[in-house]
Design a protein around this motif. Sequence first.
Motif, PDB file in Angstrom:
ATOM      1  N   UNK A   1       3.571   6.197  -5.392  1.00  0.00           N
ATOM      2  CA  UNK A   1       3.222   6.418  -6.676  1.00  0.00           C
ATOM      3  C   UNK A   1       2.336   7.515  -7.168  1.00  0.00           C
ATOM      4  N   UNK A   2       1.079   7.052  -6.545  1.00  0.00           N
ATOM      5  CA  UNK A   2      -0.241   7.936  -7.028  1.00  0.00           C
ATOM      6  C   UNK A   2      -0.061   9.392  -6.727  1.00  0.00           C
ATOM      7  N   UNK A   3       0.722   9.688  -5.326  1.00  0.00           N
ATOM      8  CA  UNK A   3       0.914  10.853  -4.891  1.00  0.00           C
ATOM      9  C   UNK A   3       1.755  11.675  -6.187  1.00  0.00           C
TER      10      UNK A   3
ATOM     11  N   UNK B   1       2.391   2.079  -3.618  1.00  0.00           N
ATOM     12  CA  UNK B   1       1.107   2.438  -4.375  1.00  0.00           C
ATOM     13  C   UNK B   1       0.737   3.945  -4.279  1.00  0.00           C
ATOM     14  N   UNK B   2       0.508   4.038  -2.688  1.00  0.00           N
ATOM     15  CA  UNK B   2       0.142   5.428  -2.535  1.00  0.00           C
ATOM     16  C   UNK B   2       1.114   6.379  -2.803  1.00  0.00           C
TER      17      UNK B   2
ATOM     18  N   UNK C   1       0.860  -1.308  -0.026  1.00  0.00           N
ATOM     19  CA  UNK C   1      -0.153  -0.081  -0.113  1.00  0.00           C
ATOM     20  C   UNK C   1       0.925   1.287  -0.086  1.00  0.00           C
ATOM     21  N   UNK C   2       2.068   1.205   0.875  1.00  0.00           N
ATOM     22  CA  UNK C   2       2.709   2.573   0.660  1.00  0.00           C
ATOM     23  C   UNK C   2       3.473   2.727  -0.613  1.00  0.00           C
TER      24      UNK C   2
ATOM     25  N   UNK D   1       4.789   7.864 -14.450  1.00  0.00           N
ATOM     26  CA  UNK D   1       5.226   6.673 -15.230  1.00  0.00           C
ATOM     27  C   UNK D   1       6.575   6.414 -15.472  1.00  0.00           C
TER      28      UNK D   1
ATOM     29  N   UNK E   1       1.941  11.010  -9.331  1.00  0.00           N
ATOM     30  CA  UNK E   1       1.018  11.261 -10.255  1.00  0.00           C
ATOM     31  C   UNK E   1       0.063  12.361 -10.090  1.00  0.00           C
ATOM     32  N   UNK E   2      -0.312  12.383  -9.037  1.00  0.00           N
ATOM     33  CA  UNK E   2      -1.386  13.489  -8.825  1.00  0.00           C
ATOM     34  C   UNK E   2      -0.492  14.894  -8.723  1.00  0.00           C
ATOM     35  N   UNK E   3       0.395  14.976  -7.987  1.00  0.00           N
ATOM     36  CA  UNK E   3       1.071  16.369  -7.625  1.00  0.00           C
ATOM     37  C   UNK E   3       2.042  16.573  -8.803  1.00  0.00           C
ATOM     38  N   UNK E   4       2.527  15.800  -9.536  1.00  0.00           N
ATOM     39  CA  UNK E   4       3.405  16.356 -10.575  1.00  0.00           C
ATOM     40  C   UNK E   4       2.665  15.936 -12.005  1.00  0.00           C
ATOM     41  N   UNK E   5       2.802  14.791 -12.258  1.00  0.00           N
ATOM     42  CA  UNK E   5       1.859  14.437 -13.600  1.00  0.00           C
ATOM     43  C   UNK E   5       1.843  12.976 -13.871  1.00  0.00           C
ATOM     44  N   UNK E   6       0.860  12.427 -14.273  1.00  0.00           N
ATOM     45  CA  UNK E   6       0.770  10.954 -14.586  1.00  0.00           C
ATOM     46  C   UNK E   6       2.225  10.362 -15.651  1.00  0.00           C
TER      47      UNK E   6
END
Lengths: 191, 441
Positions: free
Chosen positions: B118-120, B115-116, B112-113, B131, B122-127
């Motif tokens: 990684x998602x952050x 993944x979270x 979970x850590x 990637x 993507x959200x805070x910078x860009x997908x």
Amino acid sequence: MPDYGRTMVAHRLVRNLLGGAAVLAALLLVVFGLPAINRAVPTDRSLAGRLYEVGAGVSVQPPPGARVDASKTRPGDERAAVLFLVGDVRYAIVVQPFGGQIAEAADKLRTKIKATQGYQVTGDEGAVDTVSGLAGLSGGYTAPGRCGRYAVFLADGRSIEVTVSGAQLELQRELAGIDDSISSIRYGGVR
Amino acid sequence: MTVAGRSGGRRWRFSVRPTPRAARALKSLQLPAFWLLGLIMLAGVLRLLEILRADLARFPVATTSAVLLFALYAVPFWLFIASMDFLEREPPLLMATAFAWGGAVATTAAIPGTQAAHDLIAKLISPAFAATWGSAIAGPTIEELLKALGVVMIVLVARKQINSVLDGMVYGALIGLGYQVVEDIVFAVNAVALRGQGDGVGPVVATFFLRGFLAGLWSHTLFTALAGAGIAWFVVRTDKPMWWRLGGLCLGLGLAWLTHFVWNSPLFADGLGSGAAGVLLGMLGKGLPALAMVLALLWVARHREAHYYVAQLARLHDPKIATPGELQIMGHGHLRADARRYGKARCGRAGERAVRGLQTAQARFAVELSRVDHIAPGDALLVHCRDEVLAQRQRLADLGHPEAVVSPMRPAVPRVVVLGALFAVVLFLLIWQAIRTMNAA
């Protein structure tokens, strides 16, 4: 044991407890804290332009009102994925290398859908085309409280998997726009 | 037996902090951290079993073969790590705890850590940035932290067992190995699911080659050994100023993060140049510097520790305990192995066993000597250890081979160099062939 010795032992135990608690706190921060922060940060990013480049050479015109879930979106040269949110409807496109025929690609996608507990593919598959000439197969599936559509296309050694899911009423309302969006999928579009 | 002294030679006297004789494993039961460790381990093991049970239900053949294959894969790594510290061996239970932390706690917490994180990104910078750089940033940051926490936990429950930088490397490497093995099993089963063609061992074997062979030498085992070295430096070198100890700690953790970052980074992801040679060059360029750095650090740490313990025996000036020739080879694993071979050449299997027996008894005596400030004439444990050395010496003498030294006819180029070079060439060829096969596929 003299008082001094007892105090030393007590201090050692307290330090040990604090050290262990710090390790536990760091673990909890990673396991629960980070995901909580992640959930708190908004997922959507506004869409710019008419065509959205998914990646791996695939582009699509998003449905009206769609937002991109940045956390589930992975552009790339070989593989790519995007998740659009249209209200509560989830509309995902996944592009990945694939060497088989369209029937095998559809079979793989069905297996993937059915791997999620409670998800069942319903009815027969039918042919589907995009405006740019990509030919594929599409079908439907159900899940507890939700239903969905899927479609799969092949282009230049890649499979383009599309899944749409949402509550029955919400999906019906958005389906026309999403169908148009699926028809707009093209390979080699905006590169 | 009248010569005393804990110090093992001026240069090396602070390299090792011997485990005090009063230290007992059961004393850990009194420590709050021990019970916290137990709870964390229980939660980690339960979560891991849950994951494996789900995998087993979906892909029984693939999951079973992945578990068996990677369990076998771990054996030579484990043996190598355990042999790193010949003179002062680590308690097996503590080694198993380190492995279990890596395999059950760090992996299940990282899912979970990472993944979270990684998602952050993507959200805070860009997908697109996530990637490309997400794995390189989120992976090392979360995973190295979780694995380093395992070393900290080992320090908290068995502080006295961390005697040197080498010990930190051993525990760090074992945590990394546990992580690597479980992660590889999960990746192998995921590959089966991704292929979407039902239960089968094909993707498991492919994952084994990819992650075990091509990426196995410069993976978590190596990264966490660096983190363990940094933590052990901080714990052991209490003779240094605090800023110096903190500097070593940060350096170890930083190098662990950096080597992991470089390996995960998209730089040279497709290799240097085209074809299999390009891929191989790119992989070696990313992995070899880290491997060389860890091996160099291991060499220094082993020799510092060895010098410390050899000095314990040398100060006795008793050739019945250790002759000058034996002291010379005691700190070098390949020379000890050469001495055993020489014993075998002269007296057969019995000679080899007797040399091994003497070497083990000498190592134990050296460790026990390091644990006392002054040698009391009636110290039962020391007397027992000394008698054991003398008994093993007598056993050798009875075979007509009184000294456990290397052959005077020993080749100029040490066998370890030849074997090492041969191993590197075979590995290079196997990796090359694997890349060519994958490219062809």
